[in-house]
Design a protein around this motif. Structure first.
Motif, PDB file in Angstrom:
ATOM      1  N   VAL A 146      -2.743   0.482 -10.706  1.00 21.29           N
ATOM      2  CA  VAL A 146      -2.264  -0.478 -11.702  1.00 21.29           C
ATOM      3  C   VAL A 146      -2.910  -1.837 -11.448  1.00 21.29           C
ATOM      4  O   VAL A 146      -3.348  -2.529 -12.370  1.00 21.29           O
ATOM      5  CB  VAL A 146      -0.723  -0.567 -11.654  1.00 21.29           C
ATOM      6  CG1 VAL A 146      -0.226  -1.718 -12.505  1.00 21.29           C
ATOM      7  CG2 VAL A 146      -0.128   0.739 -12.128  1.00 21.29           C
ATOM      8  N   PRO A 158       1.914  -5.575 -10.556  1.00 26.55           N
ATOM      9  CA  PRO A 158       3.209  -5.036 -10.986  1.00 26.55           C
ATOM     10  C   PRO A 158       4.287  -6.107 -11.097  1.00 26.55           C
ATOM     11  O   PRO A 158       5.293  -5.901 -11.768  1.00 26.55           O
ATOM     12  CB  PRO A 158       3.567  -4.038  -9.877  1.00 26.55           C
ATOM     13  CG  PRO A 158       2.304  -3.781  -9.158  1.00 26.55           C
ATOM     14  CD  PRO A 158       1.474  -5.007  -9.290  1.00 26.55           C
ATOM     15  N   ALA A 179      -0.346   4.418  -6.907  1.00 29.07           N
ATOM     16  CA  ALA A 179      -0.097   3.883  -8.251  1.00 29.07           C
ATOM     17  C   ALA A 179      -0.246   2.366  -8.234  1.00 29.07           C
ATOM     18  O   ALA A 179      -0.806   1.772  -9.166  1.00 29.07           O
ATOM     19  CB  ALA A 179       1.298   4.284  -8.720  1.00 29.07           C
ATOM     20  N   TYR A 180       0.227   1.748  -7.155  1.00 28.34           N
ATOM     21  CA  TYR A 180       0.107   0.296  -6.992  1.00 28.34           C
ATOM     22  C   TYR A 180      -1.355  -0.123  -7.019  1.00 28.34           C
ATOM     23  O   TYR A 180      -1.748  -1.056  -7.734  1.00 28.34           O
ATOM     24  CB  TYR A 180       0.789  -0.105  -5.688  1.00 28.34           C
ATOM     25  CG  TYR A 180       0.468  -1.483  -5.172  1.00 28.34           C
ATOM     26  CD1 TYR A 180       0.969  -2.613  -5.801  1.00 28.34           C
ATOM     27  CD2 TYR A 180      -0.323  -1.646  -4.038  1.00 28.34           C
ATOM     28  CE1 TYR A 180       0.672  -3.881  -5.319  1.00 28.34           C
ATOM     29  CE2 TYR A 180      -0.623  -2.895  -3.551  1.00 28.34           C
ATOM     30  CZ  TYR A 180      -0.126  -4.010  -4.198  1.00 28.34           C
ATOM     31  OH  TYR A 180      -0.436  -5.243  -3.718  1.00 28.34           O
ATOM     32  N   ASN A 200       3.490  -3.942 -16.525  1.00 27.49           N
ATOM     33  CA  ASN A 200       2.778  -3.368 -15.387  1.00 27.49           C
ATOM     34  C   ASN A 200       3.708  -2.626 -14.452  1.00 27.49           C
ATOM     35  O   ASN A 200       3.352  -1.607 -13.875  1.00 27.49           O
ATOM     36  CB  ASN A 200       2.049  -4.457 -14.606  1.00 27.49           C
ATOM     37  CG  ASN A 200       0.798  -4.906 -15.305  1.00 27.49           C
ATOM     38  OD1 ASN A 200       0.356  -4.260 -16.243  1.00 27.49           O
ATOM     39  ND2 ASN A 200       0.238  -6.006 -14.859  1.00 27.49           N
ATOM     40  N   TYR A 240       4.518   0.587 -15.971  1.00 25.51           N
ATOM     41  CA  TYR A 240       3.277   1.365 -15.951  1.00 25.51           C
ATOM     42  C   TYR A 240       3.073   1.996 -14.573  1.00 25.51           C
ATOM     43  O   TYR A 240       2.671   3.155 -14.453  1.00 25.51           O
ATOM     44  CB  TYR A 240       2.108   0.438 -16.320  1.00 25.51           C
ATOM     45  CG  TYR A 240       0.780   1.129 -16.439  1.00 25.51           C
ATOM     46  CD1 TYR A 240       0.655   2.329 -17.128  1.00 25.51           C
ATOM     47  CD2 TYR A 240      -0.355   0.582 -15.861  1.00 25.51           C
ATOM     48  CE1 TYR A 240      -0.556   2.958 -17.231  1.00 25.51           C
ATOM     49  CE2 TYR A 240      -1.583   1.209 -15.957  1.00 25.51           C
ATOM     50  CZ  TYR A 240      -1.679   2.410 -16.643  1.00 25.51           C
ATOM     51  OH  TYR A 240      -2.882   3.031 -16.733  1.00 25.51           O
ATOM     52  N   LEU A 241       3.395   1.211 -13.535  1.00 28.23           N
ATOM     53  CA  LEU A 241       3.307   1.712 -12.158  1.00 28.23           C
ATOM     54  C   LEU A 241       4.138   2.979 -11.989  1.00 28.23           C
ATOM     55  O   LEU A 241       3.681   3.984 -11.445  1.00 28.23           O
ATOM     56  CB  LEU A 241       3.799   0.611 -11.202  1.00 28.23           C
ATOM     57  CG  LEU A 241       3.915   0.945  -9.727  1.00 28.23           C
ATOM     58  CD1 LEU A 241       2.584   0.738  -9.048  1.00 28.23           C
ATOM     59  CD2 LEU A 241       4.968   0.081  -9.052  1.00 28.23           C
TER      60      LEU A 241
END
Lengths: 324, 361
Positions: free
Chosen positions: B308, B53, B304-305, B59, B62-63
């Protein structure tokens, strides 16, 4: 439409496919039956099947021997069941949740391993894996219609049929079966009778692991000749529903698994004539739920009836006593 | 402020937090070990996994986008877990919710703003009704709700893709896709030139709503009491059956809205080729949040981290994205194990007992 279905239902080929699609479900359902009887729900059957299907393919292609593949597949499937037992029985984890977790580990892990080995995420076709043999039964194969249905099936199909007898014997004929049911029905009473519930549950888990391993290997080394991601397609979950439909007996498992097999085979056929595959693919799962509901409904009615009778007869006795 | 102080001072609440932290750190370490086993360039892969991220602004956004659907399923499962039910039907609620939203987004003309709102409401209602099914099966026929919900998930998945294929499909496209959404249906972007959409704020609003509902209203209180002790709830005059039903409706509602938000926020047409299975992510989010909707954003952020990072790493290296599913399974295993959870508590208790024994001598 009706004519088409009639034509299908009377064809030997259809029933051949029915038996073939019933076999894996039957094996896992038996596994679900025996663990449920022991009072632990084996939700990890799906994961067991996935690992068995993958490891069977890998081991058979590494050694060139389908039987070693089968052995390795069954071994890893038992291992999954033991891990579930370790978490559920030794670490006091919620059995259902840890089963679900093990399935996630299997869903991701099998693809992860497959990709690391072959560079492909979807299918193991680059591995030269072997297939378990089909058997032709000498005399039966000559019987007109029946021979085409029963003979020539994969060996696992016959093993599945034998497993019904095997599980039935375990549950009803052997002492261990009584212990399994005692553990499942009343754990305190079982303990008082000197039964070690943890050991019994581990035993049931191991048996279910073997059965799920056979089913998993069949999927990748007989039903199809490759491992594909998600090959178990929820059969491990279906087994836990079918277990209820089976009423917790080995013989009942045949009917429960057949219900799924019939629909699954019909879906294969109807798809071929281009009849809305999405709706038909939903059929096996929908019918399983329906069977699930109907069986519990009937069981509850019967239970209520039994209680009512018991109650009636006990009050009658009291009246008699009062009369004297 | 008070809660922060309590967090540090009150050691009773510290134990579960420690376990959660332990599960998170353990899964990260397990992921790194796995990368080292299979990758030919492990350091590069680990760096991509952990720092994704921060390496690309794409990114990072996106996260935030990934957080949206798993926040919804996480909230939905918090409500169900408060009841100590295990239904996973929110998967079907979200999928069918997305299908309902697609129908409204492609077939009906409404002014901008109202259009997605109507779709979310309709998707929520349908999702809520679907959410009721396993609860009804459980109450009426004592069917295990996890098993029945998993079966129903398959049924609704096939039903949903049937509707897309036969009624909403864009036949000019070679890949499976619904007709394009009307412009009025699309949610505005939060940050220009990124995909981050207003759905992020909607998800945040729902976190607040569900927290208030569960902890500040009578209905939420009834859910928590019923979950903690159904018999007590019954004797206290709480209509347990009704509570179970409306809790499941709300849970399914959240799933349905989540599906609609995904559609109107992120996509221009329904293009899911497979069931995205956000319910499984919701299980982890809800467990990491310890059933408390207040903590859902934190655990959704963590998940999510991971996702991604895994996505970025797999696209730039030789490690399959699916290893994230493996890690998710490990997290659940740890969090589900009471013995591990209790280990920290027991150790402290033992220390206290030993100390008091020493004093009494």
């Amino acid at each position: 439409m009706i004519n088409f279905i009639l034509g299908v239902v009377t064809s030997a080929n259809y029933w051949f496919i029915v038996l073939r699609s019933t076999a894996p479900i039957l094996l896992v359902t038996l596994g679900a039956v025996i663990t449920a009887q022991a009072g632990i729900m084996n939700m990890a059957l799906e994961g067991s099947m996935l690992w068995a299907a993958l490891v069977g393919v890998i081991a058979s292609s590494a050694t060139g021997n389908a039987w070693i593949g089968l052995l390795a597949g069954v071994g890893v499937s038992v291992l999954v069941a033991l891990v579930l037992g370790f978490f559920a029985l030794k670490l006091d984890a919620n059995a259902v949740l840890s089963g679900v977790a093990l399935n996630l580990v299997a869903t991701g892990g099998t693809v992860f391993v497959l990709f690391s080995l072959t560079g492909d995420k979807g299918i193991s076709s680059s591995l030269p894996s072997k297939v378990l043999p089909a058997l032709t039964i000498p005399l039966v194969k000559d019987i007109p219609w029946i021979g085409k249905v029963i003979s020539g099936q994969n060996i696992i199909v016959y093993i599945a049929a034998l497993s019904v007898v095997f599980v039935d014997f375990i549950l009803r004929r052997f002492t261990i079966g009584r212990r399994i049911r005692a553990t499942g029905e009343n754990i305190e009473a079982a303990k008082a009778a000197g039964i070690d519930p943890v050991r019994i549950k581990f035993f049931a888990l191991i048996v279910s692991g073997v059965l799920a391993g056979l089913a998993g290997c069949f999927l990748s080394m007989g039903y199809t000749s490759n491992f594909t991601s998600g090959i178990a397609a929820g059969r491990g979950y279906v087994a836990n529903a079918a277990q209820v439909v089976a009423g917790g007996t080995a013989v009942g498992s045949i009917f429960a698994a057949m219900l799924f097999g019939l629909m699954d085979a019909m879906a294969t056929y109807l798809q071929n004539i281009g009849l809305m595959p999405e709706l038909i693919q939903a059929l096996p799962y929908a019918v399983t739920i329906l069977g699930f509901v109907v069986v519990t409904f009937v069981r509850d009615r019967r239970e209520a009836e039994r209680k009512r009778r018991l109650f009636a007869s006990s009050t009658m006795k009291k009246e008699n006593v009062g009369g004297m | 402020m008070n809660s922060i102080r309590r967090f540090f001072v009150d050691r009773e609440s510290l134990a579960p937090a420690l376990v959660t932290l332990f599960a998170a750190v353990f899964s990260l370490l397990a992921g790194i070990v796995l990368i080292f086993i299979v990758s030919k360039q492990p350091l590069q892969s680990v760096q991509n996994f952990l720092l994704a991220p921060f390496l690309r602004s794409y990114n990072f956004y996106y996260l935030l986008i990934v957080m949206v659907p798993i926040t919804f399923t996480g909230l939905a499962l918090c409500v169900v877990y408060q009841l100590r039910y295990m239904s996973l039907i929110v998967d079907a609620s979200l999928y069918v919710g997305a299908v309902v939203a697609t129908a409204i987004g492609t077939q009906i003309s409404l002014p901008a703003g109202i259009h997605p709102a109507v779709a979310m409401l309709a998707a929520g209602l349908v999702g809520g009704l679907i959410g009721l099914l396993p609860a009804i099966l459980k109450i009426r026929w004592r069917a295990n709700e996890l098993v029945s919900s998993l079966m129903l998930n398959y049924v609704f998945y096939f039903l949903g893709s049937f509707i897309i294929l036969y009624y909403l499909r864009d036949r000019s496209q070679t890949i499976l896709s619904s007709l394009p959404f009307k412009r009025t249906f699309l949610l505005p972007r939060l940050v220009p030139n990124t995909q981050l959409h207003v759905g992020f704020l909607i998800a945040a609003a729902f976190v607040a709503l569900v927290t208030i509902f569960l902890y500040r209203t009578r209905w939420g209180y009834e859910i928590r009491i019923t979950g903690a002790n159904p018999r007590f709830a019954m004797y206290a005059g709480i209509p347990v059956t009704t509570v179970v039903l409306y809790a499941h409706f709300i849970s399914g509602f959240l799933g349905g809205v989540g599906g609609a938000v995904e559609m109107s926020g992120l996509y221009r047409a329904f293009i899911w080729q497979m069931d995205p299975s956000y319910a499984w992510d919701g299980v982890i989010v809800a467990m990491l949040a310890r059933r408390n909707p207040k903590f859902v954003p934190v655990s959704a952020l963590f998940l999510a981290y991971l996702r991604v990072g895994a996505d970025f790493m797999s696209r730039r290296g030789d490690v399959a994205f699916e290893f994230i599913t493996l890690l998710q399974g490990l997290i659940i295993l740890i969090l589900a194990s009471d013995r591990i959870v209790n280990y920290f508590k027991e150790r402290r208790l033992r220390k206290q007992v030993l100390k008091s024994q020493g004093e009494s001598r």
